[in-house]
Design an enzyme around this catalytic site. Sequence first.
Site, PDB file in Angstrom:
ATOM      1  N   ARG A   6       1.013  -0.871  -0.346  1.00 29.38           N
ATOM      2  CA  ARG A   6       0.229   0.241  -0.177  1.00 29.38           C
ATOM      3  C   ARG A   6       0.703   1.170   0.170  1.00 29.38           C
ATOM      4  NH1 ARG A   6      -4.631  -2.776   3.289  1.00 29.38           N
ATOM      5  NH2 ARG A   6      -5.874  -3.251   2.216  1.00 29.38           N
ATOM      6  N   TYR A  63      -6.719  -0.796  -7.173  1.00 29.95           N
ATOM      7  CA  TYR A  63      -5.459  -1.973  -6.523  1.00 29.95           C
ATOM      8  C   TYR A  63      -5.349  -1.343  -4.731  1.00 29.95           C
ATOM      9  CZ  TYR A  63      -0.978  -1.346  -9.288  1.00 29.95           C
ATOM     10  OH  TYR A  63      -0.254  -0.594  -9.496  1.00 29.95           O
ATOM     11  N   GLU A  64      -4.654  -3.150  -4.443  1.00 29.82           N
ATOM     12  CA  GLU A  64      -4.166  -2.749  -3.310  1.00 29.82           C
ATOM     13  C   GLU A  64      -5.362  -2.573  -2.167  1.00 29.82           C
ATOM     14  OE1 GLU A  64      -1.535  -4.741  -2.747  1.00 29.82           O
ATOM     15  OE2 GLU A  64      -0.652  -4.213  -4.108  1.00 29.82           O
ATOM     16  N   GLY A  65      -6.638  -3.149  -2.054  1.00 34.22           N
ATOM     17  CA  GLY A  65      -7.837  -2.000  -1.257  1.00 34.22           C
ATOM     18  C   GLY A  65      -8.197  -0.920  -2.434  1.00 34.22           C
TER      19      GLY A  65
END
Length: 595
Positions: free
Chosen positions: A294, A433-435
């Site tokens: 993140r 992406y990555e949450g």
Amino acid sequence: MDYIAPVSDIAFVMEHIAEWRRGLEPADLSVDDVTAILSEAGGFASEVIAPLNRPSDQTPTAWENGVVRTPEGWREAYLAWRTAGWNGISLPAEHGGMALPTILGSATMEMLSSACMALGTLPVLTQAAVDALDAHAAPDLKKTYLPKLVSGEWTATMNLTEAQAGSDLGALRTRAEPVGDGSYRIRGQKVFITFGEHDLAANIIHLVLARLPDAPAGTRGISLFLVPKFLSGPDDTPGPRNDVRCVGIEHKVGIRASPTCTMVFGENEGAVGWLVGEPHHGLACMFRMMNKARLATGLQGVAIAERAYQQALRHARERRQGRKAGSAGPVPIIEHIDVARNLLTMRALTDAARAIAYFAAAEIDRAADAPDSAARAAALARADLLTPVVKAFASDIGVEVTSLGIQVHGGTGYVEETGAAQHWRDSRIAPIYEGTNGIQAIDLVTRKLSCEGGAPLRDLLGEMQAIIQALRRASEPRLGATAERLGEALFALAGASEFLLSPSRSPEELLAVATPYLRLFGVALCGALLGKGVLHALPFAPESGQSAESYELRLAIVRFYAETVAVSAEGLGTMVRESAGAVQFGHSVLNAAAS
Ligand SMILES: Cc1cc2nc3c(=O)[nH]c(=O)nc-3n(C[C@H](O)[C@H](O)[C@H](O)COP(=O)(O)OP(=O)(O)OC[C@H]3O[C@@H](n4cnc5c(N)ncnc54)[C@H](O)[C@@H]3O)c2cc1C
């Protein structure tokens, strides 16, 4: 040159905004050493990697019968990158890395991602996987896999997403069955897997989330497995092919050369894998990897914004259009104040995103290496608080700045030839992406903000308020209303935070205003961080090493940020405190209309 690595800006942020040395044992690295490392990585990024960016967008990675071919020049470039040791710059020395601070590794990744964001997605995942394996894998797995992942000879993937399980990982269905010899057989399909298959490395190590036969439902029943593309042969060289294959890649808006793969595990005898960490605790292991990822995703926002700014600035100096009073002919568009405003906005937002990303990276280093445990715990609490903000705020800024870059180009920005549009297309993935950024905001308001009753947040606010006090005392008339506006932004953040921390807030209210709160957090904190940088630069002293020009630009940018960006904090604060009702009302109307 298309991209010039902003070495002195990065070094300034590291030393004076992130204060990466504070609270750590004195490092062997002098300021000159740091600048030398950054210059080396920056030169490599601009000269070797950046020229690949446009061609690899035009002729991206291709899939054919399970084989994924990366664009021309990538094999040589990646080989040069890893043999120079950049992959392992911040990875553990015991597995062959250089063990330099995370913040230095972050700086090299910023420059690589500016040069070619698509290629940069590969080491991001490998580095994060090393972190997860080093923390959770059994010693024999570490021995076999870590040295080659650290060197970049082998690469890694993160296999979370399935068609029905994106933001909600609790819905994932991939299964893992023990076979009695310590290994497992993995069966299932994963989608959107970055670099799931490619031709840049001799082996690909998949970290896969799957369910054991006795797993409870939901997120508490997920375990983590290591599944290599090739099983180990003699002396840990790649041996027979494992039962895992890439059945296709996506055709995407941006980062078109970064292969986004659909992976099938266990079509035949089952893909051989090994458990990493405890059964049913896979998500916790993966979170370790995801937190680094993140930060890296926030840095991609910084990187792509920097690249777009440099290109827009060049264009604005070269393109002549429109006259000004007294000019003999058309003037460079940078002379028009509205164009200058766009460029200043791009620069101010990029500096803000860089400030918070490096500030968080320094806390991650302190959390790992501060000499006493209380300092490590405090740094970890702060890094946890900052991580969702860095990811979402900085990646949103990437999209805003690249969009402004197109605006500065006018019509030529909207056609592909200039490359301005590619930056915008590339930037668009980082908020997803990555949450997704919505999920980051929810994480911030429902978990991170209320940690220790809000103590890490109040501690951070106190530190930032001291910066504002010092700015108020600074006698630099050209700073205008900087201290006042930055102070008001912090005040808005403090008020909104206490409002959300109040026990009378319902969970629904928190969810309704999570996104504006995260934006407010970023806007206000970054204002104070930029103020910290300018305080360090005051008063101008030629012997400080900075030029009068860069000093003036620093003043101009922080003032511009304070008076045009930080002023949005008050409106955001009102939104956080007062708009939950409007959102809930709209939500119920929308849902009633849909049913
Ligand atoms: C180019 C690319 C590369 C990727 N690389 C990888 C990778 O390497 N490994 C991997 O595992 N995955 C990867 N992904 C997948 C990525 O992480 C997911 O796309 C992302 O997590 C969102 O999941 P989703 O697409 O299913 O969207 P959904 O979960 O369907 O979300 C759709 C929208 O609804 C919102 N939403 C969903 N649930 C909630 C909720 N509870 N509350 C509020 N809002 C909600 C989201 O914020 C989003 O706006 C990649 C995706 C892409 C496009």
